[in-house]
Design an enzyme around this catalytic site. Structure first.
Site, mmCIF file in Angstrom:
data_model
loop_
_atom_site.group_PDB
_atom_site.id
_atom_site.type_symbol
_atom_site.label_atom_id
_atom_site.label_comp_id
_atom_site.label_asym_id
_atom_site.label_seq_id
_atom_site.Cartn_x
_atom_site.Cartn_y
_atom_site.Cartn_z
ATOM 1 C CG ASP A 10 -4.887 -8.751 -37.655
ATOM 2 O OD1 ASP A 10 -5.340 -10.064 -38.462
ATOM 3 O OD2 ASP A 10 -3.514 -8.691 -37.594
ATOM 4 C CG LEU A 11 -3.424 -15.027 -34.947
ATOM 5 C CD1 LEU A 11 -3.804 -14.823 -33.694
ATOM 6 C CD2 LEU A 11 -3.734 -16.060 -35.890
ATOM 7 C CE1 TYR A 12 -2.217 -15.984 -39.113
ATOM 8 C CE2 TYR A 12 -0.123 -15.935 -37.536
ATOM 9 C CZ TYR A 12 -1.444 -16.623 -38.412
ATOM 10 O OH TYR A 12 -1.692 -18.080 -38.769
ATOM 11 N NE ARG A 41 2.575 -9.091 -41.075
ATOM 12 C CZ ARG A 41 1.470 -10.075 -41.038
ATOM 13 N NH1 ARG A 41 0.333 -11.349 -41.511
ATOM 14 N NH2 ARG A 41 -0.143 -9.106 -40.211
HETATM 15 C C1 2OP Z 1 -4.420 -11.781 -39.947
HETATM 16 O O1 2OP Z 1 -4.465 -12.190 -39.118
HETATM 17 C C2 2OP Z 1 -3.706 -11.463 -42.130
HETATM 18 O O2 2OP Z 1 -3.063 -10.246 -40.518
HETATM 19 C C3 2OP Z 1 -3.528 -10.455 -40.922
HETATM 20 O O3 2OP Z 1 -5.553 -11.752 -40.687
#
Ligand code: 2OP
Length: 229
Positions: A10-12, A41
């Site tokens: 996952d990114l965020y 957020r």
């Molecule tokens: C994502 O990067 C929102 O953290 C979540 O998909």
């Protein structure tokens, strides 16, 4: 013993600190920067879940901007359109969490194919990863855009299997967002929950992550799986 042949992140929140924007938020809301960042957020995520349930997909960036509009109104902040645009731009220049660059480099050294699977748009994912100088660490940068629905819809998680050409049992999904790790586990991935804030519980939805860590560097040392390209 799990035979892991690829890792999808996952990114965020997982690789990048979404509260990097708190500094920019402080300029708009002196003394309330972290309060704004946290409410922003949470509302951003709520809007993605609602949009998916409504069948009304729009970009993660639009959901982020809409969530900021809510926060500005809710907190009574004097933020004009220019300030709001500056805050949204801050989401394109997030800082990676401290251990991330070295851990990704070591996983590369071991030859483990890496990917990102995120709600973000193709453009935003490329910007965040590129701005941090980490683009070459990943074989695939995967956005929800092709399936026009947000996590935790199973169609999103299937993008990882398709991109790597591997069965889900061979792909470790890594997220600091317990709801996201829950969705990925329900889809069938082995999961690693990066409990960055030391939360005292995972989601109570009948499942547990394969492994709980405090940072992604612990993935390398775990005996829960064999990492083999
Ligand atoms: C994502 O990067 C929102 O953290 C979540 O998909």
């Amino acid at each position: 013993m799990l035979d892991i042949k690829a890792i999808v992140f996952d990114l965020y929140g997982t690789l990048f600190d979404v509260h990097s924007v708190a500094t920019a938020c402080e300029a708009v809301a002196p003394g309330r920067g972290m309060e704004l960042s946290q409410l922003w957020r949470q509302k951003q995520l709520e809007y993605t879940w609602l949009r998916s349930m409504m069948g009304q997909y729009l970009s993660f960036e639009q959901a982020t901007a809409d969530a900021l509009d809510y926060c500005v109104a809710r907190l009574g902040l004097p933020a004009d359109a220019g300030q709001r645009a500056t805050l949204c731009d801050a989401y394109l220049a997030l800082q990676p969490h401290a251990e991330v660059p070295a851990a990704l480099q070591e996983l590369n050294r071991r030859g483990i194919p890496l990917g990102i699977l995120s709600n973000g748009s193709v453009r935003s994912i490329a910007a965040v990863v590129g701005n941090a100088g980490l683009a070459e660490r990943f074989r695939h940068l995967l956005s929800v855009e092709p399936v026009q629905v947000f996590k935790p819809d199973p169609r999103v998680y299937a993008l990882g299997e398709d991109a790597f050409g591997l069965g889900r049992q061979h792909i470790l999904f890594v997220s600091s967002n317990a709801w996201d790790a829950t969705g990925a586990g329900h889809f069938g991935y082995p999961t690693c929950w990066v409990n960055r804030n030391g939360a005292n519980t995972f989601e109570c939805m009948g499942s547990r992550p394969t492994l709980e860590v405090r940072g992604i560097d612990a993935i390398l040392a775990s005996d829960a799986w064999r990492l083999a390209a």
